[in-house]
Every structure is written in C-alpha cells, then in structure tokens.
Scaffold this motif. Structure first.
Motif: not given
Length: 1020
Positions: A137-144, A149-153, A189-190, A200-201
């Motif tokens: 996990l590198t990133s989190v954002e809230v909405g919609h 959450a970015l969790c490669a892949p 990430n982003g 955006y990321g």
C-alpha cells in the motif's frame, strides 16, 4: 438506599474506578491500541527518541509552531495521507515496503487508519482502522462513494456508500498491471484529485507497468515506466499524462490549477504538461522518436552536483547543506491554506529526505512555463531519525507532516523499524477552528459558495462533493446557475477558475460557454477552456477551427504550450493546421519546453504525411522543430525517398546557414550508425550546390551525409582532412570518426597511419575495434606504452572486442608484458561472452573464478564486513581510494562531480551503509532494473559488444558500453543475446588486495551524509 457515609464513599470510589476502566476500554478500542500486528524489526540502531523529545528539535521561522498530532503506537510507517470532507486524516500505513526476498512476510499487512481531532486542540483523539488487509500500500484517497488505495499490482476501490467507515464489501480492482516485482521506492504511488476531477498518480523508473482494466489484453493496456498518470472515477478511463524523470513522490497544483511534481536525483521540480516527455535518470524514452527530452523547471538543485573531493577532504564543504540538504525529495505541497502568512501562499514546499527539512521553492511565470527559484527552508528537524514522506494542509490551514521515522533510508538494508512513525502539524500561531464539521451536510449552493473560500481545502472538498452529486444523477441546475454567476461577477481569475472547474464537472452542455472563453483576458482561463474542450476523443470542426485561429494569434506562451499539448489528443491528420500556426512564433525558439511539445504533437503525424512535414519544416521559425522533422523523415529514408529528396532540395532554397544546418544535422542524426544508405536522387545536385556556396559548418554536414550515401568525393575529402596535420585537431577527429563509420580497407589504412599521430592516436585505437585485421593486436600493443590513460583504456576495449584479439591480449598479460590489472571486471565479462574454452581457461588463470554462486557471494560479503570494520576504515586512506575509484568505477559512475554517468550518480546514494554498498558491488545482479541489464550483441564480422540497449529504431540500435555509446547498424548484427545481469559486472573487487579495498570503501563512504547542526544535542 445506601445511608452509610463510609459505604457511600467506597461505592462512589468503586463506581468512579469502574467508569475509568470502562472509559479506558472504550478509548483502547476506539484508538486501536493493541491492533498493531506488525513485527518489531530494527537494526543495531535501536529505537528512535520519544516523539515528544523529537518535537523539541524543530527550527522554524518566528511565529510558526510545530505540534505533535500523533505518534507510535497510534500511527506507524505513515507513507501517505489525505483528508475527507470532515477534515479527518486518512493514513496509509505501509509495513510491506521492503524487498520481497529479504523482508516481505506473507503475514504482514498494511492498513488504512483514520485519525480525527474532535476538539481542535491540534492532537488526534479518535482513531479507527478502516482496512487492514492491504499489501504494498503506497497511497490512499477518499471520494465517489468509497476509498481508493494503490496496492501494486492493483488500484483498488473500497466501497463505503453510507460513509460509516466500514467497507461495504471486498475491495474492487479498478486497474491492474502495476509492476509489483520491483518493490523498493520506485513503486507506483500517488493519488490526488485534480481540478479536472481525475484521480492522478505517479510511477517510478525501476518498474515498467502494462496497465489496464482487469481482463484487458496487452494491446488494450498502456505502458508506463516513470511519469504521471490519471484515472477518471465515472468514465473509467485511464491515461498516461507525462513520461520521464526518476522517482516522482509528490505533486500538487497552484492557484491557477498548474500541477508540479517533485523528484529525486536528476532534478527535483517539474511542471506537468500533458503529453510531455521529461529527462530520465537512465534508459531511453518509450517512444524512440521523441529524440530530446524536457529538463526540470527549477533553476537550482538542492545538493551540490559539482562538489569536489578536495573540498570534502579538507572538511570545509557544506555546500550541499546550504543548497537544501540532498537529492531525495518526498511529498509536495503548494500552500493555499489560510493559516500561514500571505507571503507563504502559492509557493512549493517539499520534504528533503536526507536533509531532514522542508525545502521551499517559489514559482515565477517565465516564457511558456515556469521557473522554480530556491527559497529559505521552512524547518530543519534535528532528530536523526526524521524521514519526512508526505505533507498536506487541512481545514484550519495547518500543515500535516508525516515522519516515517527510521535510522536509514527506505531501502531497508540499514533500517527496518516497523513500529515507529509520527505526524506533526505546522501552524502559524493558533489556527481558527474549521468552519464546518462535515461539508457533506451542506446544500449545493453552500458548496458553490465555498468556491470563494481562501483556504483551498474547502474549495477542493466542495468541488469533489459537487462532482459526486452530479455523477449520481442529481439535478444540479441551481448550482450551475450560481457558478456561472460567480464566474461573471468575480474579477480574480483564480476565483473564476474555481467556478470553471466546477462547471466542467457538473454541466454537460458547456461547449459554447468554453469556446466563449477563448478571448478571456486571463491566460489561465483561456488555457483551461482549451484543455476542457479537447478532453473528449472527438473535437468538433468548429472548435478545431477556433483553436487554429487561437494558435496563430495567441500572445501567451503558456496558452501556446497547452495548445501544443492538445495536438496529441487530436487524430494525426488534424494536427497539421495547429502545428503550422504554432511554428510561426519565432519568439518561442529559445523556450525550454514549447518547441519540444510542438514536436511531440507533430511526430505521430509525420510517417503518414511526410510531404506535409517537409512544408512544416520550411515555414517553421523554430529551429529545433525543423531539425527534428528532418531527422524523423530521414529515419524512414528507405520508404520516404520523395520526402527526403524534398528536404535536400529545401536546403538549397535559402541562403541561410542556420536553416541549412538544422535540416542537414537532423538528417545526419537519423543516419548515425548506418554503414550505408541509399543515395537520394537529388543528392549529387544538392551536394554540389552546397559545396560551392556554403559555410564550413554546412560542408562538414554535407560530407558526413556523403559518406553514408557512398559518395566517393566526400570520402576522399574527409581522408585528406584526417591526414592533414596542419588542420584543426577537432576537425581531424570528426573526419576520422565519420570515416570509421563508413568502413572499408582505405579507412583501415588511414587508421594505421594515424596510430603514431599523438593528436589522433586515441581515435585510431578506437576505430580499430570496427575492423577484423590480424595486424591490429600487434600494432596496438606496440603503441600501448605511448598512449595516454584514455588511449590505454580504449586499447584494452579494442583488444577485447574479438576472440583473436583477446588471445593476443591474454598472452601479453600472461607473459608479463602487460599488468593483469589492465583487465577490468568489465573486460573479464566481455571475454567470457566469447564462450571460448581456451580464453576462459587463460582468463581464470589470471583472474580466478568468475562464476561465483549466490551463496559464495554472500560469504564474500560477510568476509568483507569483517575486514571493513570502523576501526580499519578510520586508518584507511580515502585519497588512495579515489585513485582506485578512477581506475575501476569512474568509467560508469560519478562521485563528487568526477566520472561518467553510464550508471547511477553515486554522490547522493546510500553510501554510508556498508551492507548496501557490498550488496551492490559484490552481487550487482541481485536487484537490477531492466534498464541496466546487459545484452551481448554479436556482429557479423566477429566483433562482440557487451552493453545496455538504450534505444532501438528499425535500422539501428544504440548500446551503452563501459566507455561509450555505440550506434550499430542492424544489418551488421548477427544476434542479440539478453542476459539477466547488471551493467555492473561481478568481480569488481577481485583484482584488489585488502588494503586497496579498504581505501576504496573509505572514499566511497566519505561524506555520505552531512553532519547537521546539534545532532548530538537534540532538544537542547
């Protein structure tokens, strides 16, 4: 009833204590105590100082305060933060950051945590774990309607429609294909909402991802290596925004919606222009026809790229400290809050990882873009464990700063402290409490009114909420009417833009309104009108016609820059009118970005219509565009003969040396590496006219082309220049290099003659590598002692280029005629690639075993650790180590401004850590990017080249070797063998004794981190 006073007292105490226990239990549950499931891993560095003690070690300007919002155990490994419409802080905690083979544990999981400050005292008092099933996990954002959450892949969406902080179901995979094999710090990430409503990321350089929706075929996916990307939450579209740089780990946008991102190593500040191709740390752009790349927009670096060893040795150089603290940056914020003083607004702030500070850059509009100037750092953290990662401002205007809190860098060779982490808050005095508790409870019109708020936190959150309501199908007509009124009545273009951005998200019938803004007095409003109108895949004829008229008349370079950007969104056949309008602006010739953006927009249209491209070159008042058009057309010479003839004829149409050079240089660049190309019909006439009337610089380019076209007169003239000892040395060298590219027995004879010419002997030795002649080894060895150091290195390169030459070289070493140290690790690998038993046998006699197993390399690392003790290192001589570095490492690496940038620049790397250095030197193939993997290229005349393929075209490949970059003709290549090995070979230390190794490491580890003030007096 209880009447006994004593009993009443005891009962009251009991009830009081029970309430305390129950309250403690509730707090323990709500704050998440005991929920830490991470292993407590750490090195000999121990544990960080207490967060309250570290808090005392911040130096900030007068009036600013730093408070502790949260620390371990409530927050651990905070890698990314965001906020929701309630002002709560959402934190991505990452425990699986390490490399898979060393520290990754299948039982380890990352998590998303929510912290809230309900009483506005600057400290959290409520805590929830939203999700604890993540990995990487590198990133989190809230909405919609949920959490991203970015969790490669994967890019995941975790639905939470009722916003009760409990996922409605399992995470949904929105996108997949993010490369998860290279975990380190270059992972995807982003996640941040842009003013256009897209998510955006970012992506780093060590991984190459093929991204698409689950189930997409490879042809439906988009490839990204390093750069910026975006995803639309309602249309489900995915796009690559821009390519390049190294490891972007932070971005934000200013008051006019211009986005900037932060980066490491090669330059820190970059202005985001959709469709841009930025400079890369290494490797070639994914499109081989971009040709040239855009540099950073900052006019400075935050570390001294030219720091010399003499300065370091004397101990007087603090230039990196003064410049900003180091090359690594994480997190970027453009402050648009309402708590800090006005002078800090709309400036860029980033966390300098090694410098343990917050850097400050301020922006200036210049030319077609921006330039970032160095400002005064906002704070310096004295805590040696401070590792700033992310920063954002919140509803009260205060700025949250996350601290990874570890003893080393995030590569995990030197610090694996999984249970530490802090979040600080930087405010100017005591901020006012937030105006609202929950923006989601406001009406549409109240959200529209918040577009005028000074704190952009309210603006962004309310814009997202309006977008969500429109996407849900709600009638937004009242909001649309209010926003249009706001747009008309507000005189400040930043407020007009806020209305415009919202209208674009909630009003589907806004095309006419946007076209009306093409004549708006603000360049920023005109720019965004252009961007929004070109978002759909099909731009209507009316809009396209107005865009072309705008490109001709537009006075703003920034608007012209984004007009050039939009060309890439148009079908190839519709780009020409826009390009023809833009290239007439000669005032843009010296701009660092706009000429290349015009080229990126045109390039894709050239193959289908090369004749139109020739006309574009003819009318262009921008030299770079002319040159790159000529290069692109000539690269397809075999199939575009008519257009190439037109280019040649065009060179004689004007008595303009600059114009002629642009076209001829572009053509020569296209044919570099090709032994021979078909001669165009117009060549003889063109060359004769140019030779009779042109400047010497033009004649040089004509002769180079003549050699590739097999023009005997050009070859004869170049031979005379090379042999003329009265001529300028650089002209002679250039002539000889051109001749060598052509080849032939006559050129070999010239090389033999020039071997004894001191001025050109190095070029002669280099040129011999292209020929298979039995006399060459003897000639080179006979001249060896007379060569300068560069010439000697070239001589060994030549003598290791073919098996027959290698036999002679090894015999000379075995007999003692040459010292065994002339054969470097790079040469040893080259010799092994011949796969000749007799050569390998003799090489092992000289070098020893070159086929160590992984276990043997680990044993060697442990043995070297026992040698390279702190006590031994103190007694070592770094000045002697510098000499060894020059012989063994500087051919590929730069350290303190000295060396060559074939491999990574070492000045800013993790050199203070012995384990890190040993792993990369003893076992360089253990963790290697594809951009540093070696290929063995077998040529049809027996020559073998070892190097990294950095660029491929239909006719040539470009290979980076230890000493040079070669462009090879595909017709001469017999085979290309890809090896799973690093550009850096095994066995670099094999030829060194114990004392030499200690001296080398003393030099490599020198000044690896600058001592910061008061490191040993934290909080005093």
């Amino acid at each position: 009833m209880i009447s006994c006073p004593a009993l009443q007292t005891r009962t009251s105490i009991y009830l009081r204590d029970l309430c305390v226990l129950l309250l403690a239990f509730r707090l323990t549950t709500s704050l998440g105590y005991g929920q830490s499931h991470s292993r407590h891993l750490n090195t000999e560095a121990g544990d960080p100082v207490a967060a309250t003690e570290a808090l005392k070690g911040f130096d900030v300007p007068e009036g600013f305060e730093v408070s502790l919002f949260a620390s371990e155990p409530h927050v651990q490994q905070p890698i990314s933060i965001t906020t929701d419409e309630r002002g709560r802080l959402w934190i991505a905690e990452n425990y699986t950051y390490a490399e898979a083979e060393t520290n990754f544990d299948e039982q380890e999981y990352d998590r998303i945590v929510i912290l809230e400050d309900t009483d506005n005292d600057g400290k959290f008092d409520q805590r929830k774990v939203y999700w604890d099933g993540a990995q990487k996990l590198t990133s989190v954002e809230v909405g919609h309607g949920g959490v991203w959450a970015l969790c490669a892949p994967n890019l995941l969406f975790i639905p939470d429609r009722d916003k009760d902080d409990v996922p409605d179901g399992d995470p949904q995979v929105v996108l997949d294909g993010w490369d998860e094999n290279v975990v380190r710090h270059n992972i995807v990430n982003g996640l941040k909402w842009g003013p256009d409503g897209w998510l955006y990321g970012r992506h780093g350089i060590l991984a190459t991802s093929l991204v698409g929706k689950p189930g997409d075929t490879p042809s439906q996916r988009k490839q990204i290596n390093c750069g910026i990307w975006r995803y639309h939450p309602t249309s489900d579209q995915f796009e690559i925004v821009a390519h390049g740089t190294t490891n972007p780990w932070g971005f934000d946008y200013d008051d006019h919606g211009q986005m900037f991102f932060i980066n490491t190593v090669i330059g820190h500040l970059w202005h985001v222009v959709p469709g841009a191709h930025y400079r890369r740390m290494f490797g070639g752009d994914l499109n081989p026809y971009t040709y040239e790349l855009i540099e950073q927009c900052a006019d400075h670096f935050h570390w001294d790229t030219g720091e010399t060893w003499n300065e370091v040795q004397k101990g007087i150089s603090y230039t990196t400290l003064e410049a900003g603290g180091g090359h690594a940056h994480s997190g970027l914020m453009i402050y648009l809050g309402d708590n800090w003083p006005e002078s800090y607004r709309n400036s860029i702030y980033t966390l300098n990882f090694h410098g343990r500070r917050m850097n400050h850059d301020f922006l200036e509009r210049k030319g077609a873009g921006y330039v970032g100037h160095h400002g005064e750092d906002l704070f310096l953290a004295k805590d040696p464990w401070f590792r700033g990662i992310d920063l954002i401002y919140g509803p009260d205007g205060g700025v949250f700063v996350t601290d990874w809190s570890d003893s080393g860098e995030c590569h995990d060779q030197d610090g694996i402290h999984r249970t530490s982490g802090r979040i600080y808050k930087v405010t100017y005095g005591k901020p006012d409490p937030p105006a609202f508790k929950n923006l989601a409870e406001l009406t549409d019109l109240e959200l529209v009114e918040l577009q005028l708020h000074k704190n952009d936190w309210y603006v962004r959150q309310s814009r997202r909420l309006l977008h969500e309501r429109a996407a849900s199908g709600k009638d937004m007509s009242l909001a649309v009417e209010a926003l249009k009124k706001q747009f008309v009545e507000e005189s400040d273009d930043t407020r007009q833009l806020r209305a415009l951005w919202c209208l674009n998200l909630i009003d589907e019938s806004n095309q006419d309104f946007l076209r009306e803004q093409f004549t708006h007095p603000s360049e920023h409003v005109r720019l965004w009108a252009v961007r929004f109108l070109c978002e759909p895949p099909n731009v209507d004829a009316e809009t396209l016609d107005q865009l072309v008229k705008m490109a001709k008349a537009e006075e703003s370079g920034l608007v012209r820059l984004f007009l050039a950007s939009t060309m890439q969104r148009l079908p190839a056949e519709l780009r020409w009118p826009m390009a023809e309008a833009l290239v007439t602006h000669g005032e843009d010739s010296d701009d660092s970005t706009l000429p290349l953006m015009i080229w990126y927009g045109v390039e894709g249209a050239v193959p289908a219509n090369p004749e139109r491209a020739v006309r574009l070159a003819e009318i262009s008042r921008i030299p770079l565009v002319r040159r790159l058009i000529a290069r692109r057309i000539t690269s397809d010479l075999d199939s575009c003969t008519a257009a190439v003839n037109q280019l040649l004829q065009l060179t004689t149409s004007r008595d303009d040396t600059e114009f002629q050079l642009d076209l001829l240089k572009g053509m020569n660049q296209a044919l570099q590496g090709r032994r021979q190309a078909p001669m165009p019909e117009s060549w003889q006439e063109t060359s004769q006219r140019l030779s009779a009337e042109s400047a010497d610089s033009v004649l040089d380019e004509v002769r180079k082309l003549g050699v590739v076209f097999g023009d005997g007169l050009a070859i004869s003239e170049l031979r005379e220049i090379a042999l003329n000892k009265e001529a300028d040395v650089e002209s002679r060298r250039s002539a000889l290099r051109t001749l060598v590219a052509e080849g032939g027995e006559e050129v070999l004879a010239v090389l033999k003659l020039l071997l004894s010419d001191f001025a050109l002997s190095n070029e002669a030795v280099r040129g011999f590598a292209s020929y298979n002649d039995p006399e060459i080894p003897t000639l080179v060895l006979g001249r060896y002692e007379w060569l300068d150091p560069e010439g000697k290195a070239l001589a060994i390169d030549t003598l290791t280029s073919r098996p027959a030459y290698a036999q002679t070289l090894l015999s000379a070493v075995t007999s003692g005629s040459l010292d065994r140290e002339v054969i470097s690790a790079y040469h040893a690998r080259q010799l092994r690639s011949f796969e000749d038993e007799s050569i390998n046998t003799e090489l092992e006699t000289i070098w020893g075993s070159l086929r160590e197993t992984s276990a043997e390399k680990k044993q060697q690392i442990e043995k070297l650790k026992s040698v390279l003790t702190p006590e031994r290192m103190v007694q070592s001589d770094p000045s002697q180590g510098r000499q060894i570095f020059s012989k063994t490492c500087s051919a590929c690496h730069i350290l303190y401004g000295q060396g060559r940038s074939v491999g990574p620049d070492l000045t800013g790397s993790n050199r203070n850590n012995l384990s890190y250095l040993l792993e990369n030197i003893v076992d360089p193939g253990a963790s290697v990017s594809k951009d540093y993997k070696v290929s063995v290229i077998v040529l049809d005349d027996g020559r073998i080249v070892n190097g990294v393929v950095v660029l491929q075209t239909p006719h040539t490949i470009t290979v980076r070797t230890q000493n040079e970059e070669l462009v090879l003709d595909r017709e001469e290549i017999e085979e290309i063998l890809e090896r799973d090995a690093s550009l850096m070979p095994d066995g670099v230390l094999t030829q060194l004794d114990e004392e030499q190794i200690c001296n080398l490491f003393a030099y490599l580890m020198s000044r690896s981190q600058i001592a910061l003030p008061d490191d040993n007096n934290l909080g005093q």
